[in-house]
Design a protein around this motif. Sequence first.
Motif, short mmCIF file in Angstrom:
data_model
loop_
_atom_site.label_atom_id
_atom_site.label_comp_id
_atom_site.label_asym_id
_atom_site.label_seq_id
_atom_site.Cartn_x
_atom_site.Cartn_y
_atom_site.Cartn_z
N ILE A 245 36.31 45.18 26.15
CA ILE A 245 37.45 45.11 27.07
C ILE A 245 38.72 45.15 26.24
CG2 ILE A 245 38.71 43.58 28.64
CD1 ILE A 245 36.04 42.67 29.76
N ALA A 246 39.66 45.99 26.64
CA ALA A 246 40.88 46.14 25.85
C ALA A 246 42.11 46.16 26.75
CB ALA A 246 40.83 47.41 25.03
N THR A 247 43.19 45.64 26.23
CA THR A 247 44.52 45.78 26.85
C THR A 247 45.48 46.19 25.74
OG1 THR A 247 44.06 44.06 28.50
CG2 THR A 247 46.36 44.64 28.11
N SER A 271 45.22 38.90 29.87
CA SER A 271 44.74 39.95 30.76
C SER A 271 43.27 40.27 30.48
CB SER A 271 45.59 41.22 30.57
OG SER A 271 45.06 42.29 31.31
N CYS A 272 42.91 40.35 29.20
CA CYS A 272 41.52 40.59 28.82
C CYS A 272 40.62 39.45 29.30
CB CYS A 272 41.40 40.75 27.31
SG CYS A 272 42.08 42.29 26.66
N LYS A 275 39.81 39.80 32.91
CA LYS A 275 38.80 40.84 33.13
C LYS A 275 37.41 40.32 32.77
CE LYS A 275 42.10 44.52 32.01
NZ LYS A 275 42.47 45.58 31.02
N CYS A 283 33.12 36.34 25.43
CA CYS A 283 33.09 37.12 24.19
C CYS A 283 33.19 36.17 23.00
CB CYS A 283 34.21 38.15 24.15
SG CYS A 283 35.82 37.44 23.74
N ASN A 315 35.69 32.79 27.63
CA ASN A 315 36.56 33.66 28.44
C ASN A 315 37.83 32.91 28.82
OD1 ASN A 315 35.83 31.91 30.53
ND2 ASN A 315 34.29 33.31 31.37
N ILE A 344 41.56 43.71 21.77
CA ILE A 344 40.25 44.24 22.14
C ILE A 344 39.22 43.12 22.01
CG2 ILE A 344 38.49 45.99 21.63
CD1 ILE A 344 40.74 47.57 20.19
N LEU A 345 38.40 42.95 23.03
CA LEU A 345 37.34 41.94 23.03
C LEU A 345 35.98 42.62 22.93
CD1 LEU A 345 38.55 39.57 25.90
CD2 LEU A 345 39.20 39.54 23.48
#
Length: 426
Positions: A245-247, A271-272, A275, A283, A315, A344-345
């Motif tokens: 997952i990325a922002t 934000s990540c 999500k 993560c 999270n 990025i996660l």
Amino acid sequence: MFALVDCNNFYASCERVFNPSLQGRPVAVLSNNDGCVIARSDEAKTLGLPMGAPAFKYKSFFKTNKVQVFSSNYALYGDMSSRVMRILEQFTPEVEVYSIDEAFLHFQGFDNYDLNSYGGSIRKRILKWTGIPTCVGIAPTKALAKVANKIARKFPKETGGVYVIDTEAKRLKALKWTPIEKVWGIGYALHKRLAQKQCKTAFDFVQLPDLWVRQSFSITEWKLKKDLEGISKIEMEQVKTKRAIATTRSFETTLTELTDLKERVSTFASSCAEKLRRQKSSCHVLVVFLRSDLFKIQSPQYRASRMVSIPFPTNSSLVLSSSAVKAITSIYKKGIHYKKAGVILTGIVPTYNRQMQLFDHEDARHQPLMSAMDHINKKYAASKLKLANQDLARTWKMRQAHLSPQYTTNLNDIITVQCQKTHSKR
């Protein structure tokens, strides 16, 4: 049978729904920070406005041709897309959302239906309930449904916006009409390789031997070939948990101060985290990257990234934000004009099926706190509750000089309707 429902010029159509004066006029929608053209109405295409045109180079073109220019209104487009997809779910239980403006439908058990009429009903309901025009392509496979959709879009008067490939004659005619570079899944590199085999149309592609396609390319291209032959090999995709997952965002202006960068990556990390919680995942690896402005050639150039391993899956916005801030602090260099950063996660695992640690563990108070924040933000307004190190005024800081109102997601932007009472004569 499969159907592909595609919204026509989606971003431009969303702007027209709430501003009828735009009908029949050229409309262009710009990318993040008003960079380049990413959506055009048919009128703008007719004028010769290319996709990806840099906005600063086309200012005089916009003015001369009276092109109505808008900044990307993602809140509006996302909400309108959701409304369209919910309508499609009323026509079949099997819907695959392919992109913000496209969806595949699987018509299993619809043998006695008039699919051309059914496709027309889909178009009419979407247009009536949302104001968004669409085209529908129906065929025995997903790849052929894509081809059918292009035909419906190209010949709206002849097809009424719906085209069904339901005979062998229609399939062959459609394949001969479709250039190979317009086939779904045929990219630039593959197009060049196929051109060496004198493969100019989709029909030429399906004439190639199966064994040669498998040996020269991969199973993906072979499945595409069989799909175009009318043998379904590309199945409907199920919603899958994301592996990463990325922002990432480009800044409105270049940033030089560490304080500003900390605020940005904290927002990105939060934000990540949202999500992650949405898909019920956690993560244990976070990556932060930082880049200077590549277009400022005279300025010092710099790019760096830092990976952070978290000892326990999480999270929590609090944990991930703190880790991101520490990472950005370690790679920050003074005197650089930074233009982009991202979080990025990876190392994503199910939240309720994860390996626990004996000594390192997350604060037990974080999970109920995150649940409360998500509930309030969903009920009242997105990002109403934030972390203290985030900008309370804005989540995404982008240049949006031509932004339209968020008609469907912001109470302050709801259209005001003026009603006038009339007296009828008796």
